[in-house]
Enzyme design. Structure first.
Site, PDB file in Angstrom:
ATOM      1  N   SER A  12       0.809  -1.230   0.000  1.00  0.00           N
ATOM      2  CA  SER A  12       0.000   0.000   0.000  1.00  0.00           C
ATOM      3  C   SER A  12       0.837   1.272   0.000  1.00  0.00           C
ATOM      4  O   SER A  12       0.326   2.346  -0.309  1.00  0.00           O
ATOM      5  CB  SER A  12      -0.936   0.002   1.218  1.00  0.00           C
ATOM      6  OG  SER A  12      -0.190  -0.111   2.409  1.00  0.00           O
ATOM      7  N   ASP A  47      -3.015   7.992   8.252  1.00  0.00           N
ATOM      8  CA  ASP A  47      -4.004   7.166   8.953  1.00  0.00           C
ATOM      9  C   ASP A  47      -3.276   6.211   9.896  1.00  0.00           C
ATOM     10  O   ASP A  47      -2.090   6.403  10.154  1.00  0.00           O
ATOM     11  CB  ASP A  47      -4.929   6.443   7.958  1.00  0.00           C
ATOM     12  CG  ASP A  47      -4.185   5.433   7.089  1.00  0.00           C
ATOM     13  OD1 ASP A  47      -3.010   5.118   7.394  1.00  0.00           O
ATOM     14  OD2 ASP A  47      -4.774   4.949   6.106  1.00  0.00           O
ATOM     15  N   HIS A  93      -0.451   4.450   7.516  1.00  0.00           N
ATOM     16  CA  HIS A  93       0.243   4.999   6.344  1.00  0.00           C
ATOM     17  C   HIS A  93       0.755   6.423   6.567  1.00  0.00           C
ATOM     18  O   HIS A  93       0.079   7.232   7.194  1.00  0.00           O
ATOM     19  CB  HIS A  93      -0.696   4.996   5.133  1.00  0.00           C
ATOM     20  CG  HIS A  93      -1.172   3.633   4.786  1.00  0.00           C
ATOM     21  ND1 HIS A  93      -2.435   3.185   5.109  1.00  0.00           N
ATOM     22  CD2 HIS A  93      -0.548   2.609   4.178  1.00  0.00           C
ATOM     23  CE1 HIS A  93      -2.565   1.934   4.697  1.00  0.00           C
ATOM     24  NE2 HIS A  93      -1.432   1.556   4.132  1.00  0.00           N
TER      25      HIS A  93
END
Ligand code: NAG
Ligand code: NAG
Ligand code: NAG
Ligand code: NAG
Length: 363
Positions: free
Chosen positions: A40, A328, A331
């Site tokens: 990600s 978040d 991340h």
């Protein structure tokens, strides 16, 4: 344009390419293409195309600082490392592989700037992750690359494709989900056995890329991932999870020695390893020196450290994303990606070795 550093036949081809398409690129193009693999941290929308995946970010407030101000599938408030490196290389945004037209009529022009294969929640290990069974593991990403290679070799001719790819950059940012997963799974292997098995798979995949044209690798170790808001949230005192950090360091060490060995095995390979762990640790230890005022709590989320919930549409978010390390619960912000990418590209030997990415692409 650094065209005179390429072989003439390639240069003619590159001119043709630039003439034939209209790019809004401001920096001089320094490499023909970039191929991106990982999780990600560098997914630019592949997971949007995975119908059954839960690892998605194609909803607000993700993307609020992206040029379009819209969610794109990137796990963050804006651009990620893959985007920022592309800009520095004078390339347009590298598109996600799964957004490309169907296999039946894949035209090579869509591959010519490179392809991004990264997938949120992806691991190096090939086992089925019970939490995220539908992400694309590293080996599968390399399988996709092999399909792209086949088309490029057909379209450009084998020798032109080889020159093209040998000048291109192969960026691999992965490993965090394997580290997290060790503690979630009921694995009986010791930490060292586990790390060795992951690094062995990593090595096999780098070799496969090498066998299909790759020569320049930018490889990133895992960060201080025991200090993400979600990991701190699980500690009684909100300190970092040191078990996670220790395993991360063990993994990075094994990765570095694997790369050293590999470089002596494979003729003509060059790599730049980025010690993201140390740089991120500096951010956490001396936030203000690096322009951060919040390195523990997430910007977007709910509850303790904004880490009780992911950045869902009903979550709240901070007004200044530039002074937060984390967007978040897991991340980094675009601001953090920018600082990390600067170290990757221009960093001193201490963090980026045996050479930084700027020197790597100039070879
Ligand atoms: C595939 O090719 C056909 C015919 O050239 C074209 O009409 C169609 O739009 C293409 N499909 C995609 C997804 O690009
Ligand atoms: C781990 O070891 C225990 C006891 O030997 C065994 O029951 C269990 O099946 C093992 N787990 C795995 C995942 O191999
Ligand atoms: C690139 O790698 C080769 C071995 O593959 C090595 O001999 C050479 O010194 C490397 N170049 C640089 C600038 O590090
Ligand atoms: C946001 O944070 C950055 C970095 O600390 C700072 O330079 C900037 O002035 C802040 N912006 C506002 C509006 O407070």
């Amino acid at each position: 344009m650094a065209c005179n550093s390429f072989l003439p036949s390639f240069c003619v081809f590159l001119l043709f390419l630039l003439y034939g398409a209209s790019y809004t690129v401001t920096e001089a193009r320094v490499i023909p293409a970039m191929f991106v693999f990982g999780d990600s941290l560098v997914d630019v929308g592949n997971n949007n195309y995975l119908r059954y995946s839960f690892a998605k970010a194609n909803f607000p407030h993700n993307g609020i600082d992206f040029p379009t101000r819209k969610p794109t599938g990137r796990f963050g408030n804006g651009k990620n490392a893959a985007d920022l490196i592309a800009v520095k290389m004078g390339l347009p945004t590298i598109p996600p592989y799964l957004s490309m037209s169907s296999k039946s009529n894949k035209s090579i022009t869509q591959f010519l700037n490179g392809v991004n294969f990264a997938s949120g929640a992806s691991k190096i290990l090939n086992d089925i992750d019970p939490q995220y069974p539908f992400s694309i593991p590293l080996e599968k990403q390399v399988d996709y690359y092999l399909a792209v290679h086949k088309d490029l070799a057909q379209g450009l001719g084998a020798s032109r494709a080889q020159i093209y790819l040998s000048k291109s950059l192969y960026l691999i940012i992965t490993g965090s989900n394997d580290i997290y997963n060790y503690f979630d799974s009921l694995s009986n292997s010791t930490q060292q056995q586990y790390v060795n098995s992951i690094v062995l798979i990593f090595k096999e995949q780098v070799k496969r890329l090498y066998d299909y044209g790759a020569r320049k690798f930018s490889i990133v170790g895992v960060g201080v991932i025991g200090c993400t808001p979600s990991e701190r949230n699980e500690q009684a005192d909100r300190k970092c999870n040191e078990d996670t950090n220790r395993l991360s360091l063990k993994y990075n060490q094994a990765l570095v020695s694997m790369l050293k060995n590999l470089a002596s095995e494979l003729r003509g390979i060059n790599y730049s390893y980025f010690d993201g762990y140390s740089v991120m640790q500096n951010f956490i230890q001396k936030p203000t020196a690096y322009g951060f005022s919040e390195v523990k709590a997430a910007c977007c989320g709910l509850g303790k450290l904004n880490a009780d919930a992911p950045c869902l549409p009903f979550a709240t978010y901070c007004t200044n994303r530039s002074n937060h390390l984390f967007w978040d619960r897991t991340h980094p912000t675009e601001a953090a990606h920018r600082k990390l990418v600067d170290y990757m590209l221009y960093g001193p030997l201490q963090y980026t070795f045996p050479l930084n990415v700027k020197k790597l692409v100039a070879i």
